[in-house]
Structures are given as structure tokens and as C-alpha cells.
Design an enzyme around this catalytic site. Sequence first.
Site, short mmCIF file in Angstrom:
data_model
loop_
_atom_site.label_atom_id
_atom_site.label_comp_id
_atom_site.label_asym_id
_atom_site.label_seq_id
_atom_site.Cartn_x
_atom_site.Cartn_y
_atom_site.Cartn_z
N GLU A 57 0.83 -1.20 0.00
CA GLU A 57 0.00 0.00 0.00
C GLU A 57 0.87 1.26 0.00
O GLU A 57 0.53 2.25 -0.64
CB GLU A 57 -0.96 -0.01 1.19
CG GLU A 57 -2.12 -0.97 1.03
CD GLU A 57 -3.01 -0.64 -0.17
OE1 GLU A 57 -3.16 0.54 -0.52
OE2 GLU A 57 -3.54 -1.59 -0.77
N TYR A 140 -5.75 7.10 4.36
CA TYR A 140 -5.95 6.10 3.32
C TYR A 140 -5.22 4.79 3.67
O TYR A 140 -5.81 3.70 3.62
CB TYR A 140 -5.48 6.59 1.94
CG TYR A 140 -5.46 5.44 0.98
CD1 TYR A 140 -6.65 4.94 0.46
CD2 TYR A 140 -4.28 4.75 0.70
CE1 TYR A 140 -6.67 3.81 -0.34
CE2 TYR A 140 -4.28 3.62 -0.10
CZ TYR A 140 -5.48 3.16 -0.62
OH TYR A 140 -5.49 2.04 -1.39
N ASP A 158 -9.38 4.97 -2.86
CA ASP A 158 -8.26 5.50 -3.66
C ASP A 158 -8.84 6.10 -4.94
O ASP A 158 -10.06 6.20 -5.09
CB ASP A 158 -7.21 4.41 -3.92
CG ASP A 158 -7.72 3.31 -4.84
OD1 ASP A 158 -8.91 3.36 -5.26
OD2 ASP A 158 -6.94 2.40 -5.16
#
Length: 367
Positions: A57, A140, A158
Amino acid sequence: MSVECREKIVDEPKTSPVAADLLAHYDAHARDLPWRVAPADRRAGVRPDPYRVWLSEVMLQQTTVAAVTGYFDRFVTRWPTVDALAAAPDEDVLAAWAGLGYYARARNLIACVRTVAAGHGGQFPDTEAGLRTLPGIGDYTAASVAAIAFDRPSAVVDANVERVTARLYAIETPLPAARTEIRARVAALVPADRPGDFAQAMMDLGATVCTPRNPSCLLCPLAQHCAARAAGIAESLPVKLPKKPRPQRTGTAWWIEQDGKVLLVQRPGSGMLGGMRALPDDGWSARGDGNAEPPMTGQWQRIDAAVAHVFTHFSLDLALALYRGPQIDKVAFENLNGAIWWPVDNIAGAGLPTLFAKAAAVAIQHR
Ligand code: SF4
């Protein structure tokens, strides 16, 4: 209906028709990614490794899957665990990151993994709130790691998910103002029983079906639910305000070579390309041009516009100047931060960020 029976129905995980159709598609078409546990394995009880989920990520921020895959494989081969990466010297990690861009991520990566190793017994916290306390983990990344690694019901949004959701609900408010509504819509869709797969399924749909241009609505598992498709406005969403033009900056990098070695410096720990090995330069930044003053007197051969490079917030025209003077004295050398002599024939092993790797290639042609 008995009270017990009503309670049982209320307690069952709810999956909306949108999530159910998406997950059925994901079960059949999930991308095979090196950090991912396939949906069938996941249902069989295989759990993702939070370290691999986190690493992927962080690497995927602002970067494509195609660009990340090779870096990810090299990282996990060399540093397969939290403890291994936490023990790695900064310069090795930064060099391994070279070429992936957005170098602040690499510095945050080091800070984060060392915090997990030293402060959390090598285990990532398993909640969004806990993850957010780690260095370099924002909203996020906390949401995505919580959902994918720990099956927490987080809304993971996203750019791909933003696009799918704006189209699904025909949200015509421009970004970034639309983000609040998009997040709320995604949160309402997250199924209680498979939040990790749902997050990955949304990402996959945006990357492979609901693409920015020419979305494949005919193949889309959400077609029957999609308001933008029904209205014939899919490709115009999400609405984005026109971008401000990027400022243009100029700077100079200095190629100083003697005895088959080139002088490299270490950039300051914070700021552009912080902590990376680089050619010396004249102090250009996002805010201003470089001063074109060489780091030492002597003869220089200048090559204008040697490298054009685009950063997120500005473009840079980097000139290059090759040192043609006498041997460098010790004082001039030591005045440069972290100066070392690096063999030119192994310049690829220096871990230069892309801008300076390009400049080095030009210098080698002209030396
Ligand atoms: Fe995207 Fe088309 Fe699917 Fe709507 S139907 S989510 S626009 S691919």
C-alpha cells in the site's frame, strides 16, 4: 416470527446487492498480485501478512501496480519481515527504493517499520485508529491495511474507487468537494463479512473495468446498478476542476569525476529526494530556481537542458556541468554533505533517484 428468529436475521452480516455482485465478480476475476491472498484462499482461512499489505500500500501510493511489482518482490526477498526491514541501514533502503519516486514515502517507510519493530513487538496494530498512530500512515493507508490485512470494515477510497463510486451514483460534484459524499457511499456499501475483499474488488474494478477512458460497461458486474451508465455520462465522471499549470524551475547538477570515480553527495534528510544519494546541485527546489553557482572554482563544461523532469508540483529543466579543473582538494570535498567517490562503471549500483540517474547517463555520454 419469534423474537429469537428476528434477532438472528438482524445479526446476520448484510451485503448490499452492489457488494454481492462485485464480490461474485472478484471471486472469478481477482488480479493475481504478489501481496494478495486470492479470494478462495482467504475463504479457506489464509490470512494476509500485514507487513506485505502495508508495504504494497505504501509503494502503490501515486504509483502503478506494474511499476511496483518488481520493487515489492525485491524488498520482500531481501527484507522478508518487519524486523529485517527495521534493521536495514537507511542508505540500503533508500537505494532499493530509487526509481520508485515520491521519496518521502521511503523515509516514512523506515520510520514506520522501526516503530512497529521497537514499539509494537513487530506486529502492526489491527485497527484503523491504531495504524494511524504510526509514522507516515495517513487515513488512506490506515483504512486499506485495516481492511485488507485485518478485515476491518473500513471505507477504502483511492483514485480507482473514487471513479467507480462517482459513476455508480452519478455524483456530478467536482473533486475534491465530492470526496465526502463518495466516502459515505463507500462506507455504506462495505459488507460486514468480507470488507478486505470488497476493498480490493473495488480497486480491481476501477483498474480493469471502470477505467478513466472507455469504461467496459458491457462487462461490468455493477452495470445494472450504475446511474452514470444509465444516464450516458460515465466517461465524464468524476468531474475534476482544471489543474493549475505546473511551475517551471531550472537548476544545475555538477558532474565531478576523477580516477574513474564520480563525486556523489547525500541530500539533506528532509525535502525533495531527502536522504538520497545524488549529484551535487545548485539548490533548485519546488519554490525556486537553483543559483547556478558551482560547488568549487575551476573549469566547467555546461550542457543546458540536459534533463527534463516532472515532479508532482513543478517541472524541472536540469542543466549539467562537467568539471574540467585540477584534482579536487580535501577541503572542497569535505564541504559537500556526505561526499563519497563512486565508481562510474557501477553508477547503476549507487541508487540514484531517476532525475540524477538520467543526469548521470547524459554526463557519461559527454565525459
Ligand atoms: Fe463503471 Fe460502467 Fe461499471 Fe458504471 S457500469 S461502474 S461506469 S464500468
